[in-house]
Write a protein that holds these residues in place. Structure first.
Motif, short mmCIF file in Angstrom:
data_model
loop_
_atom_site.label_atom_id
_atom_site.label_comp_id
_atom_site.label_asym_id
_atom_site.label_seq_id
_atom_site.Cartn_x
_atom_site.Cartn_y
_atom_site.Cartn_z
N ASN A 9 0.87 -1.19 0.00
CA ASN A 9 0.00 0.00 0.00
C ASN A 9 0.90 1.23 0.00
OD1 ASN A 9 -1.81 2.04 0.50
ND2 ASN A 9 -2.29 1.40 2.60
N GLU A 100 -7.05 5.05 7.68
CA GLU A 100 -6.83 6.46 7.29
C GLU A 100 -8.06 7.01 6.56
OE1 GLU A 100 -3.11 5.82 5.30
OE2 GLU A 100 -2.17 5.36 7.22
N GLU A 170 -5.59 -4.41 10.76
CA GLU A 170 -4.53 -3.42 10.96
C GLU A 170 -4.84 -2.60 12.22
OE1 GLU A 170 -2.45 -2.43 6.95
OE2 GLU A 170 -4.16 -1.09 7.23
N ALA A 174 -0.54 0.50 15.30
CA ALA A 174 0.66 -0.09 14.69
C ALA A 174 0.93 0.47 13.29
CB ALA A 174 0.50 -1.61 14.61
N ILE A 175 0.03 1.27 12.76
CA ILE A 175 0.19 1.72 11.37
C ILE A 175 1.14 2.91 11.31
CG2 ILE A 175 -0.98 2.72 9.36
CD1 ILE A 175 -3.44 1.13 10.14
N GLY A 176 2.25 2.70 10.62
CA GLY A 176 3.21 3.78 10.39
C GLY A 176 3.91 4.24 11.66
N GLY A 215 0.48 -3.28 9.64
CA GLY A 215 0.84 -2.36 10.72
C GLY A 215 2.30 -2.56 11.08
N SER A 216 3.18 -1.74 10.46
CA SER A 216 4.62 -1.83 10.71
C SER A 216 5.18 -3.23 10.48
CB SER A 216 4.96 -1.32 12.12
OG SER A 216 4.62 0.06 12.23
N GLY A 238 4.81 1.43 4.72
CA GLY A 238 6.15 2.02 4.58
C GLY A 238 7.17 1.11 3.91
P1 PGA Z 1 2.66 0.54 7.65
O1 PGA Z 1 1.21 0.75 6.98
O2 PGA Z 1 3.19 -0.77 7.15
O3 PGA Z 1 3.47 1.72 7.19
O4 PGA Z 1 2.44 0.52 9.12
C1 PGA Z 1 0.34 -0.32 6.78
C2 PGA Z 1 -0.94 0.17 6.17
O5 PGA Z 1 -1.40 1.26 6.54
O6 PGA Z 1 -1.53 -0.49 5.29
#
Ligand code: PGA
Length: 260
Positions: A9, A100, A170, A174-176, A215-216, A238
């Motif tokens: 993504n 998001e 997700e 844990a996201i970003g 998530g990361s 990321g």
């Molecule tokens: P991340 O994002 O791997 O940067 O945490 C995952 C996502 O939002 O799909």
């Protein structure tokens, strides 16, 4: 064990030239493998033709995906892009209900369901995202939150539609953030989601449904995450922007498949 699926993504990143370069780099690296892991690249929508052109190449190792779609079929919805338009461009997968989008664009479970239905009508696989916030986890409400997200969207699908749908768990915290769910936390929630699918659609559907963790997830932790029984792959933010890291995550999928 079924082959893993790794979805990149890209979010709102990369210029056109950078996007093309990233696709080519991933393509070159994947060329060395006889992959069973399925790979999906989801760049910004304006690069749809770029990614589908590459995905349609007979030697391609990945599918074209998108990050969003309109909940409407067609008409006076300025700025929107329909599922039919994505299908016309040969898009095969589409993320829906990313946290998001829920947070910044007010996407509710009802909107997420509409988007899934539009995609399914056009033979595009929806990848439905769910997950709780940090407060919801701290207050031990995370199972309830995810259950509600599943019940208000997925539970409205017919079995035939469910067969063509994927889920990505997700956790928002844990996201970003660099803070990954532990393999045990991911496994616990994915097993719970699978039990919800089983309750509504039966055991066979539950076993066959792809449920991913996001998530990361990165080159270092992918192997351990993918080794969990219920983790069918990853939705990668990321790390999907870095070709070496992204390919290492795909390699982790291959390793787990061939060790079992
Ligand atoms: P991340 O994002 O791997 O940067 O945490 C995952 C996502 O939002 O799909």
């Amino acid at each position: 064990m079924k082959p893993k699926i790794v979805i990149g993504n890209w979010k709102m990143n990369k210029s056109f030239d950078e996007a093309e370069d990233l696709i080519c780099q991933i393509e070159d690296k994947l060329d060395e493998y006889n992959l069973e892991t399925e790979v999906v690249l989801c760049p910004p929508m304006i690069y749809a033709e770029l990614v589908t052109d590459h995905a349609n190449d007979e030697n391609s190792h990945f599918y074209a995906g998108m990050q969003n779609v309109s909940e409407f079929e067609n008409g006076a919805y300025t700025g929107e892009v329909s599922a039919k338009m994505l299908a016309d461009m040969d898009v095969a997968f589409c993320i829906v209900g990313h946290s998001e989008r829920r947070k910044y664009f007010g996407e509710t479970n009802a909107i997420v369901l509409n988007k899934m239905l539009r995609l399914l009508e056009n033979d595009i696989v929806p990848v439905m995202c769910c997950g709780e916030s940090l407060e919801e986890r701290k207050s031990e409400n995370h199972f309830n939150v995810v259950q509600k997200q599943i019940e208000e969207s997925i539970y409205n699908l017919t079995p035939e539609q469910m067969e063509r749908t994927m889920i990505a768990y997700e956790p928002i915290w844990a996201i970003g953030t660099g803070e990954t769910a532990t393999p045990a936390q991911a496994e616990e929630m994915l097993a719970f989601i699978r039990s919800l699918i089983e309750k509504k659609f039966g055991t066979e559907m539950a076993v066959n449904t792809y449920i991913l963790y996001g998530g990361s997830c990165n080159a270092k932790n992918a192997l351990e995450l993918f080794s969990q029984q219920n983790v069918d792959g990853g939705l990668i933010g990321g790390a999907s922007l870095k070709p070496d890291d992204f390919v290492k995550i795909i390699e982790a999928g291959e390793t787990v498949l061939h060790e079992n």
